[in-house]
Design an enzyme around this catalytic site. Sequence first.
Site, short mmCIF file in Angstrom:
data_model
loop_
_atom_site.label_atom_id
_atom_site.label_comp_id
_atom_site.label_asym_id
_atom_site.label_seq_id
_atom_site.Cartn_x
_atom_site.Cartn_y
_atom_site.Cartn_z
N GLU A 172 0.80 -1.22 0.00
CA GLU A 172 0.00 0.00 0.00
C GLU A 172 0.83 1.28 0.00
OE1 GLU A 172 -3.02 -0.15 3.03
OE2 GLU A 172 -3.86 -2.01 2.28
N GLU A 377 -5.20 -8.62 1.18
CA GLU A 377 -5.86 -8.22 2.42
C GLU A 377 -7.34 -8.00 2.16
OE1 GLU A 377 -4.26 -4.84 4.54
OE2 GLU A 377 -2.21 -5.55 4.27
C1 PNW Z 1 -4.21 -1.68 5.64
N1 PNW Z 1 -6.99 4.03 4.95
O1 PNW Z 1 -4.15 -0.40 6.18
C2 PNW Z 1 -2.88 -2.24 6.03
O2 PNW Z 1 -2.16 -2.86 4.99
C3 PNW Z 1 -2.90 -3.07 7.26
O3 PNW Z 1 -1.64 -3.02 7.86
C4 PNW Z 1 -4.01 -2.58 8.17
O4 PNW Z 1 -3.98 -3.17 9.43
C5 PNW Z 1 -5.32 -2.88 7.46
O5 PNW Z 1 -5.35 -2.28 6.17
C6 PNW Z 1 -6.56 -2.43 8.22
O6 PNW Z 1 -6.57 -1.04 8.37
C7 PNW Z 1 -4.91 0.65 5.82
O7 PNW Z 1 -7.22 4.78 5.91
C8 PNW Z 1 -5.05 1.64 6.76
O8 PNW Z 1 -7.38 4.30 3.78
C9 PNW Z 1 -5.74 2.77 6.46
C10 PNW Z 1 -6.28 2.90 5.21
C11 PNW Z 1 -6.16 1.91 4.25
C12 PNW Z 1 -5.47 0.78 4.56
#
Ligand code: PNW
Length: 478
Positions: A172, A377
Site C-alpha cells: 500500500e 488483504e
Molecule cells: C491496511 N486508509 O491499512 C494495512 O495494509 C494493514 O496493515 C491494516 O492493518 C489494514 O489495512 C486495516 O486497516 C490501511 O485509511 C489503513 O485508507 C488505512 C487505510 C487503508 C489501509
Amino acid sequence: APSTTESATRRFPPGFVWGASTAAYQVEGAAREDGRTPSIWDTFSHTPGRTLNGDTGDVACDHYHRYRDDVALMSRLGLGAYRFSVSWSRVQPTGRGPAVQQGLDFYRALTDELLDAGITPVLTLYHWDLPQELEDAGGWPARETAYRFADYAALVGEALGDRVEMWTTLNEPWCSAFLGYGSGVHAPGRTDPAAALHAAHHLNLAHGLGVSALRTVLPSRAQAMVSLNPAAVRPRSDSEADLDAARRIDALANRVFTGPMLHGRYDEDLFADTARITDWSCVRDGDLELIHQPLDALCVNYYTPSLVSAVDSGDVERSDGHGASAHSPWPGAGRVAFHQPPGARTDMGWSIDPTGLSDLLLGFTREVPGLPLYITENGAACADEPDATGRVDDPERIAYLHGHLAAVHRAMAEGADVRGYFLWSLLDNFEWAYGYTKRFGAVHVDYATQRRTPKSSAAWYAEVCRTGLLPGDPGAAG
Ligand code: PNW
C-alpha cells in the site's frame, strides 16, 4: 430472500491459495532485541498524541518469540499460505550496509517453520516501517531512499530466496506516501503535499528497482509482485462535477501507482491537477522504464469503497479523517467530499460493500488482460471479546468474509484470474494510529496474557480453506 444461485455453494478452483496476512510492526514486538533499531513507526507511536491511548508496537502480539505457536495455530486453521512482512531495521538497522544475522535468522526460522507445516510463505519487503535513519536522511521524499530499498531487497532476496517463492515489494504505497507525508496520520507524520507526491514517485521507483534487484538474486521460479490498496471510486451522481471529483481521486489513489507500474506512464491529468504543488521534476529520464517491470501478479488489498462528490455546502467530511480538508491525503484533488453510503459498517466505520472488490478485480482484468491477481488483504474490524465461556463469536466477520468471497467468485466467473485470497488478519494486532482498539483478527489476542483464542470466524474460514467451498449460507461452512 436470496435467489437460488445466490444461496448455492460456490467452488473455488483447485490450487486457489487460501491464506492470512500480518505485518511486522503490527505483530512482532521485540522492538529493541537482537540489534533492531527504531523504524518510523517506533518513533511515531512513541510520540505523544499520535496513536490512540499512546499504544506502540513494542510488544504487540509478541510474535517474535511466539512464532512457533503461531505457525502451529495456522496449521490447525488449515492455511495454505501466510503473508508476513520483514522489519527492515531488524535485518539492516541503519537502512544501509551489512545485514544483522540475528534478524535474518528470525525470518529463516519463521519460513522454515512454515515450510515444515506445508504453509507457503509470502513475503512483503516493506509494510511501512522505514528505518528511522533513512527518514532522518530525507525519507521517501528523498530519491536516495529508493536505492536503499533496492539494496535491502537484494539483501533479503539473497538470504531467503532459497525458501521463499512469493515476494511483494511494497504494501500500500498510497498509505506510505499520502497518510505518512500528506495527512500525517501515519508515520512519519509529516503534512507536506509536495513531499507526499515526491514520496509517491520514489515509492514507485523503489518498487521498480526492488523488482529488478529481486530478479537478479532470486531463482527464476520466484514471483515478484506488489500490494496496492486501489480505491473503488464511485461518484455520488453522474453530474459533471461529481464525475470529475471521482476522476481526481482515481488519479491520486490508483493511477499514480498503476500508471508507472503497469503501463510505464504518469497520466497528464494527474500532472495537471497537482501542477501548483510540484513540477514533478523528481521524475527523471528513464525512471518510468525502471518502474515498469513485468510482474507475476498484482496484489489487491480491499476493505471499503469510496463514494465521492464535488464539495458543495452541506457536504460532510469523511469521519475517518480522509476528507480533502486541512491536511489532506489528496494533494491537488481540490474540494472533494467522501460520503458514508447507507448500510452496515465495520468497527472502523467503513461501509461494507463487496461490489467494490469485484469491480476492482474486473477493472484490472480489463486494464491488463490476463493479469493474475491476488487479494492480499480483506477483512473487518469487530468489537470482539470472549463471552463467559471463553468463546469469541463474530458472526459479523463471517458475514463480511462470506460476502467478499462471493464477490471474488463472481469476478472470477466473469473472467478475473484470481489466484488466491488472504484474510486480514490472522491475529488481532496493532492497528496503526488506532492502536489495540480495533480487532481485525480471526484469532483473538488477550494482550495482557498473549493468549490466542480462535474466533468462530477462524473455524468458519478453516472449513473454507479445507474444502475450497464457500457455503451458500454465511453461517455455515462445509
Ligand atoms: C491496511 N486508509 O491499512 C494495512 O495494509 C494493514 O496493515 C491494516 O492493518 C489494514 O489495512 C486495516 O486497516 C490501511 O485509511 C489503513 O485508507 C488505512 C487505510 C487503508 C489501509
